[in-house]
Design a protein around this motif. Structure first.
Motif, PDB file in Angstrom:
ATOM      1  N   ALA A 477       0.824  -1.203   0.000  1.00 20.09           N
ATOM      2  CA  ALA A 477       0.000   0.000   0.000  1.00 20.09           C
ATOM      3  C   ALA A 477       0.862   1.259   0.000  1.00 20.09           C
ATOM      4  CB  ALA A 477      -0.931  -0.004   1.205  1.00 20.09           C
ATOM      5  N   ALA A 478       1.961   1.257   0.775  1.00 16.45           N
ATOM      6  CA  ALA A 478       2.841   2.424   0.825  1.00 16.45           C
ATOM      7  C   ALA A 478       3.484   2.682  -0.535  1.00 16.45           C
ATOM      8  CB  ALA A 478       3.919   2.203   1.886  1.00 16.45           C
ATOM      9  N   ASP A 479       3.927   1.625  -1.211  1.00 16.08           N
ATOM     10  CA  ASP A 479       4.515   1.793  -2.545  1.00 16.08           C
ATOM     11  C   ASP A 479       3.479   2.325  -3.528  1.00 16.08           C
ATOM     12  OD1 ASP A 479       7.100   1.018  -1.928  1.00 16.08           O
ATOM     13  OD2 ASP A 479       6.731  -1.106  -2.334  1.00 16.08           O
ATOM     14  N   MET A 480       2.210   1.897  -3.354  1.00 12.21           N
ATOM     15  CA  MET A 480       1.155   2.398  -4.230  1.00 12.21           C
ATOM     16  C   MET A 480       0.902   3.879  -3.973  1.00 12.21           C
ATOM     17  SD  MET A 480      -2.624   0.740  -4.873  1.00 12.21           S
ATOM     18  CE  MET A 480      -1.858  -0.862  -5.176  1.00 12.21           C
ATOM     19  N   ALA A 481       0.983   4.309  -2.706  1.00 10.33           N
ATOM     20  CA  ALA A 481       0.825   5.731  -2.395  1.00 10.33           C
ATOM     21  C   ALA A 481       1.941   6.549  -3.036  1.00 10.33           C
ATOM     22  CB  ALA A 481       0.816   5.937  -0.885  1.00 10.33           C
ATOM     23  N   ILE A 482       3.166   6.030  -2.973  1.00 10.16           N
ATOM     24  CA  ILE A 482       4.305   6.740  -3.563  1.00 10.16           C
ATOM     25  C   ILE A 482       4.147   6.825  -5.081  1.00 10.16           C
ATOM     26  CG2 ILE A 482       6.796   6.639  -3.961  1.00 10.16           C
ATOM     27  CD1 ILE A 482       7.025   5.272  -1.196  1.00 10.16           C
ATOM     28  N   SER A 483       3.786   5.713  -5.711  1.00 12.72           N
ATOM     29  CA  SER A 483       3.627   5.718  -7.174  1.00 12.72           C
ATOM     30  C   SER A 483       2.476   6.626  -7.608  1.00 12.72           C
ATOM     31  CB  SER A 483       3.406   4.288  -7.675  1.00 12.72           C
ATOM     32  OG  SER A 483       2.206   3.754  -7.158  1.00 12.72           O
ATOM     33  N   SER A 484       1.407   6.705  -6.802  1.00 11.23           N
ATOM     34  CA  SER A 484       0.278   7.581  -7.138  1.00 11.23           C
ATOM     35  C   SER A 484       0.667   9.044  -7.019  1.00 11.23           C
ATOM     36  CB  SER A 484      -0.915   7.282  -6.240  1.00 11.23           C
ATOM     37  OG  SER A 484      -1.402   5.971  -6.442  1.00 11.23           O
ATOM     38  N   ALA A 485       1.456   9.377  -5.996  1.00 13.86           N
ATOM     39  CA  ALA A 485       1.921  10.760  -5.843  1.00 13.86           C
ATOM     40  C   ALA A 485       2.823  11.153  -7.003  1.00 13.86           C
ATOM     41  CB  ALA A 485       2.651  10.920  -4.518  1.00 13.86           C
ATOM     42  N   ILE A 486       3.711  10.226  -7.411  1.00 16.24           N
ATOM     43  CA  ILE A 486       4.589  10.501  -8.557  1.00 16.24           C
ATOM     44  C   ILE A 486       3.769  10.633  -9.835  1.00 16.24           C
ATOM     45  CG2 ILE A 486       6.410   9.516 -10.008  1.00 16.24           C
ATOM     46  CD1 ILE A 486       7.619   8.291  -7.478  1.00 16.24           C
ATOM     47  N   ALA A 487       2.761   9.760  -9.995  1.00 17.23           N
ATOM     48  CA  ALA A 487       1.915   9.830 -11.184  1.00 17.23           C
ATOM     49  C   ALA A 487       1.150  11.153 -11.245  1.00 17.23           C
ATOM     50  CB  ALA A 487       0.936   8.655 -11.188  1.00 17.23           C
ATOM     51  N   THR A 488       0.756  11.663 -10.097  1.00 16.56           N
ATOM     52  CA  THR A 488       0.067  12.953 -10.051  1.00 16.56           C
ATOM     53  C   THR A 488       0.948  14.059 -10.615  1.00 16.56           C
ATOM     54  OG1 THR A 488      -1.303  12.353  -8.145  1.00 16.56           O
ATOM     55  CG2 THR A 488      -0.885  14.692  -8.497  1.00 16.56           C
ATOM     56  N   LEU A 489       2.189  14.122 -10.147  1.00 23.63           N
ATOM     57  CA  LEU A 489       3.095  15.179 -10.597  1.00 23.63           C
ATOM     58  C   LEU A 489       3.497  14.982 -12.055  1.00 23.63           C
ATOM     59  CD1 LEU A 489       5.355  15.612  -7.430  1.00 23.63           C
ATOM     60  CD2 LEU A 489       3.190  16.702  -8.002  1.00 23.63           C
ATOM     61  N   ASN A 490       3.708  13.734 -12.460  1.00 24.38           N
ATOM     62  CA  ASN A 490       4.058  13.479 -13.860  1.00 24.38           C
ATOM     63  C   ASN A 490       2.934  13.906 -14.795  1.00 24.38           C
ATOM     64  OD1 ASN A 490       6.710  12.464 -13.902  1.00 24.38           O
ATOM     65  ND2 ASN A 490       6.023  10.444 -13.210  1.00 24.38           N
ATOM     66  N   MET A 491       1.711  13.668 -14.362  1.00 22.76           N
ATOM     67  CA  MET A 491       0.577  14.046 -15.204  1.00 22.76           C
ATOM     68  C   MET A 491       0.487  15.562 -15.351  1.00 22.76           C
ATOM     69  SD  MET A 491      -3.245  12.514 -15.006  1.00 22.76           S
ATOM     70  CE  MET A 491      -4.289  12.621 -16.450  1.00 22.76           C
ATOM     71  N   VAL A 492       0.748  16.281 -14.268  1.00 20.51           N
ATOM     72  CA  VAL A 492       0.738  17.746 -14.327  1.00 20.51           C
ATOM     73  C   VAL A 492       1.805  18.247 -15.289  1.00 20.51           C
ATOM     74  CG1 VAL A 492       1.183  19.840 -12.983  1.00 20.51           C
ATOM     75  CG2 VAL A 492      -0.239  18.023 -12.029  1.00 20.51           C
ATOM     76  N   LEU A 493       2.925  17.554 -15.345  1.00 18.39           N
ATOM     77  CA  LEU A 493       4.032  17.989 -16.194  1.00 18.39           C
ATOM     78  C   LEU A 493       3.893  17.549 -17.641  1.00 18.39           C
ATOM     79  CD1 LEU A 493       6.996  17.218 -13.760  1.00 18.39           C
ATOM     80  CD2 LEU A 493       6.221  19.486 -14.452  1.00 18.39           C
ATOM     81  N   LEU A 520       6.273  13.252  -1.041  1.00 20.69           N
ATOM     82  CA  LEU A 520       7.437  12.646  -1.676  1.00 20.69           C
ATOM     83  C   LEU A 520       8.740  13.177  -1.091  1.00 20.69           C
ATOM     84  CD1 LEU A 520       6.246  12.605  -5.400  1.00 20.69           C
ATOM     85  CD2 LEU A 520       6.450  10.649  -3.833  1.00 20.69           C
ATOM     86  N   LEU A 521       8.803  14.463  -0.758  1.00 17.64           N
ATOM     87  CA  LEU A 521       9.998  15.019  -0.133  1.00 17.64           C
ATOM     88  C   LEU A 521      10.284  14.351   1.206  1.00 17.64           C
ATOM     89  CD1 LEU A 521       9.871  18.877  -0.797  1.00 17.64           C
ATOM     90  CD2 LEU A 521      11.582  17.240  -1.601  1.00 17.64           C
ATOM     91  N   LYS A 522       9.263  14.139   2.004  1.00 22.02           N
ATOM     92  CA  LYS A 522       9.455  13.519   3.307  1.00 22.02           C
ATOM     93  C   LYS A 522       9.833  12.041   3.169  1.00 22.02           C
ATOM     94  CE  LYS A 522       6.821  16.673   6.139  1.00 22.02           C
ATOM     95  NZ  LYS A 522       6.217  16.801   7.453  1.00 22.02           N
ATOM     96  N   ILE A 523       9.249  11.374   2.178  1.00 25.37           N
ATOM     97  CA  ILE A 523       9.631   9.995   1.906  1.00 25.37           C
ATOM     98  C   ILE A 523      11.100   9.928   1.484  1.00 25.37           C
ATOM     99  CG2 ILE A 523       9.353   8.116   0.232  1.00 25.37           C
ATOM    100  CD1 ILE A 523       7.276   7.917   2.304  1.00 25.37           C
ATOM    101  N   ALA A 524      11.498  10.844   0.581  1.00 26.11           N
ATOM    102  CA  ALA A 524      12.874  10.844   0.075  1.00 26.11           C
ATOM    103  C   ALA A 524      13.882  11.124   1.178  1.00 26.11           C
ATOM    104  CB  ALA A 524      13.014  11.881  -1.035  1.00 26.11           C
ATOM    105  N   TRP A 525      13.525  11.913   2.155  1.00 24.18           N
ATOM    106  CA  TRP A 525      14.466  12.274   3.213  1.00 24.18           C
ATOM    107  C   TRP A 525      14.482  11.250   4.348  1.00 24.18           C
ATOM    108  CZ3 TRP A 525      18.513  15.165   3.762  1.00 24.18           C
ATOM    109  CH2 TRP A 525      18.974  15.470   5.050  1.00 24.18           C
ATOM    110  N   ASN A 526      13.324  10.801   4.776  1.00 25.43           N
ATOM    111  CA  ASN A 526      13.247   9.949   5.962  1.00 25.43           C
ATOM    112  C   ASN A 526      13.224   8.449   5.662  1.00 25.43           C
ATOM    113  OD1 ASN A 526      13.205  11.962   7.961  1.00 25.43           O
ATOM    114  ND2 ASN A 526      11.025  12.326   7.652  1.00 25.43           N
ATOM    115  N   TRP A 527      12.798   8.061   4.448  1.00 31.34           N
ATOM    116  CA  TRP A 527      12.552   6.648   4.185  1.00 31.34           C
ATOM    117  C   TRP A 527      13.438   6.071   3.077  1.00 31.34           C
ATOM    118  CZ3 TRP A 527       8.429   3.755   6.509  1.00 31.34           C
ATOM    119  CH2 TRP A 527       7.659   4.502   7.432  1.00 31.34           C
TER     120      TRP A 527
END
Length: 632
Positions: A477-493, A520-527
């Motif tokens: 589930a956590a990996d799906m949350a990360i991929s969904s957040a990335i997909a959100t930003l990629n779609m905007v771009l 994503l910033l907090k994931i990249a820094w802490n996880w």
């Protein structure tokens, strides 16, 4: 014979004078004049027998006997005139009191008889938005209509309705024009801020055109605005006019002064209408439009719009429309819009929604079958269906950020993921290409799909620390949350119609984009040292592109995109400085915390100050689905 007292003058006989004196009572009681004209002229006794039409002398002489009884007739006529005039004055007072109440002016009792220009000047002051320091007394005015009979009244009704039937007090009455779409009682085209010269007609026409042709289309095909020209809006609602002007000015570069003028007018009108009892559908639309785009007012306007709508009975419109009353379609459509508004900002501000999933919400498919429904209704009902799913998530898991979800809960979590997948498959093909915003309607469905998947699956990491051992279900589930957040930003771009619309979309979309970025910033820094699927360099590169995109927006410098870019750039700089100083050390963490505290200390509460809608602390807005991360 006592001297005849002088007659009352007109000023002394006015209604509302002091109780009648002894002198005046003599005139009212005065005995009839007995002497006829002939006897009175000769100053002799006039002998009038009972029942006779002529006195003895006139009958004997053959004279015409005329009794001069003008005084008595005058008194009788005067009494009748006073009675009629008093009744008419009461009617005028009742009418004036009702007009004052409808126009939110002081009660009639607050106007002194010596203040000749009071009512007119008060009306001018109210219309020009100057402060009115006079607070009217509590109104306890009764209705003038006939008393209802027990046979006419409903047997089972709201308690307040029964209280109103007993007392007939106006201040207990709800807005009886439930679904009226006519002009608001407060609207006065001749006195709005355009007529007063705050902005010119040319500026107003330009702002209306900007809103109507672009911004309005992002709100599900313009479902919140039914007018095709500026004059129609101005005649319907001054509040709606100001809302449209303020939101349009927010999207125009180098328009700070124009935005400030329109914003202050809108905020002033909202303040004036807070305690008003009389509203129209366009007044509710004005609050809705303001909530969708004006970030510093959205938290208040969304709740106020729902509150007024329920007072007007819009929650009953769907039921009435489905029973065949086609006149209820407009009110039903607006109620669905308010449901979406309420749930979007319930998510954004971490508060429970006000509008519940009753039969009206569950019957949205039946609503779409009505012949009055069109493409804008399809776009709106897609949002209703999505938030119906997210509401079930909220009810099951709650909003307590300190409460970790159990391992058994991942079964329901997967079920919600399946529902969201089905939602996308059902609704995306039904969204047609728009002549105004291209493929944004169908692409917007995909964007909201990623929002929803991110929100639901981020629950897996709620109140979980980076050093905790994650189960297979939780990690999935956590990996799906990360991929969904990335997909959100990629779609905007990467999606042209989404990228081009990033300025015009409403505050909820901006909030979810910012939420995904900060997550994503907090994931990249802490996880990054955990087993999660995290690529820090990919996330940094992605956010750099988001900053560039939003920094280049063509809008007012008060627009949210600039503040998102400013806040994300500051966060990225903090991360990179800390990485240069040492990899994830305690000293680096402390340095970042100090930097963020300095950023937050600059926030002010004034209107349109330098950082009035700073987004550097964006993650704090989303307690609904926010995992309780360790401090950066």
């Amino acid at each position: 014979m006592p001297p005849v007292k002088r007659l009352l003058s007109e000023s002394e006989a006015a209604v509302g004078s002091e109780p009648i004196s002894k002198t005046d009572s003599f005139i009212l009681k005065g005995s009839k004049v007995r002497a006829c004209a002939e006897c009175k002229r000769h100053k002799i006794r006039c002998d009038m027998k009972t029942g006779a039409t002529s006195c003895t002398r006139c009958a004997r002489k053959g004279y015409k006997c005329v009794v001069n009884n003008q005084l008595h007739q005058f008194i009788a006529d005067d009494k009748d005139w006073k009675s009629t005039w008093a009744s008419q004055i009461e009617q005028v007072q009742a009418a004036v009191s009702d007009l004052l109440q409808r126009n939110r002016m002081p009660d009639l009792s607050s106007y002194s008889s010596r203040d000749r220009s009071g009512p007119i000047e008060q009306a001018v002051i109210v219309s020009s938005n100057e402060d009115v320091n006079t607070v009217p007394a509590m109104a306890m005015t009764r209705e003038n209509s006939a008393e209802p009979t027990l046979e006419e009244s409903e047997l089972v009704a709201a308690p307040m309705r029964s209280l109103y039937e007993v007392t007939k007090l106006r201040n207990l009455r709800s807005n009886l024009n439930t679904v009226s779409s006519g002009a608001s009682p407060s609207s006065a085209m001749e006195q709005d801020f355009i007529s007063r010269g705050c902005i010119t007609i040319a500026e107003a026409e330009m702002l209306f055109s900007v809103y109507y042709r672009t911004i309005n289309q992002f709100l599900w095909g313009g479902v919140a605005m039914m007018h095709a020209d500026l004059e129609s809006v101005r005649r319907s609602s001054s509040l709606l006019t100001a809302a449209i002007m303020a939101v349009a000015a927010l999207h125009i570069p180098n328009s700070t002064d124009l935005l400030n003028t329109c914003y202050k007018e809108f905020a002033s009108l909202v303040s004036q209408t807070t305690l008003s009892r009389y509203h129209t559908l366009d007044d509710i639309r004005a609050l809705t439009i303001g909530a969708f785009w004006l970030s510093d007012l959205s938290w208040k306007l969304s709740g106020q719009a729902v509150s007024i709508a329920t007072e007007m009975g819009l929650h009953q419109c769907v039921r009435k429309m489905l029973k065949g009353d086609k006149s209820q379609h407009e009110g039903a459509q607006l109620w669905y819009l308010l449901y979406v508004l309420d749930h979007q900002f319930g998510t954004a501000y971490g508060r429970p929604p006000i509008v519940r999933e009753d039969a009206a919400i569950r019957n949205y498919r039946t609503y779409l079958k009505c012949p009055e429904s069109g493409q804008r209704d399809i776009r709106l009902m897609a949002q209703v269906a999505l938030f119906a799913i997210l509401s079930k998530t909220y009810e099951l898991f709650g909003s307590d950020t300190d409460q970790e979800i159990s391992e058994e809960s991942f079964v329901q979590l997967r079920e919600f993921n399946v529902e969201i997948d089905r939602w996308r498959l059902h609704w995306q093909p039904q969204h047609l290409v728009s002549p105004y915003v291209g493929t944004y309607p169908s692409k917007g469905v995909v964007l909201h799909y990623h929002f929803a998947k991110f929100q639901v699956n981020s629950l897996a990491l709620r109140s979980t620390t980076p050093n905790a051992k994650l189960s297979t279900d939780r990690k999935e589930a956590a990996d799906m949350a990360i991929s969904s957040a990335i997909a959100t930003l990629n779609m905007v771009l990467e999606e042209p119609d989404i990228r081009n619309s990033i300025v015009g979309v409403n505050l909820y979309t901006h909030a979810m984009v910012a939420f995904s970025a900060v997550f994503l910033l907090k994931i990249a820094w802490n996880w990054r040292t955990t087993s999660l699927n995290v690529d820090s360099s990919q996330i940094y590169d992605l956010l750099d592109k988001i900053v560039v995109l939003m920094s280049g927006s063509l809008a007012s410098d008060k627009h949210m995109t600039f503040h998102i870019a400013k806040g994300l750039r500051r966060m990225l700089n903090h991360l990179r400085i800390c990485e240069d100083d040492g990899t994830n050390s305690d000293e680096s963490r402390q340095k970042m915390r100090v930097g963020e505290e300095e950023d937050l200390s600059s926030l002010a509460l004034g209107f349109f100050d330098e950082s009035w809608n700073d987004f550097s602390n964006v993650v704090d807005m989303f307690d609904f689905f926010q995992p309780q991360w360790p401090n950066l």
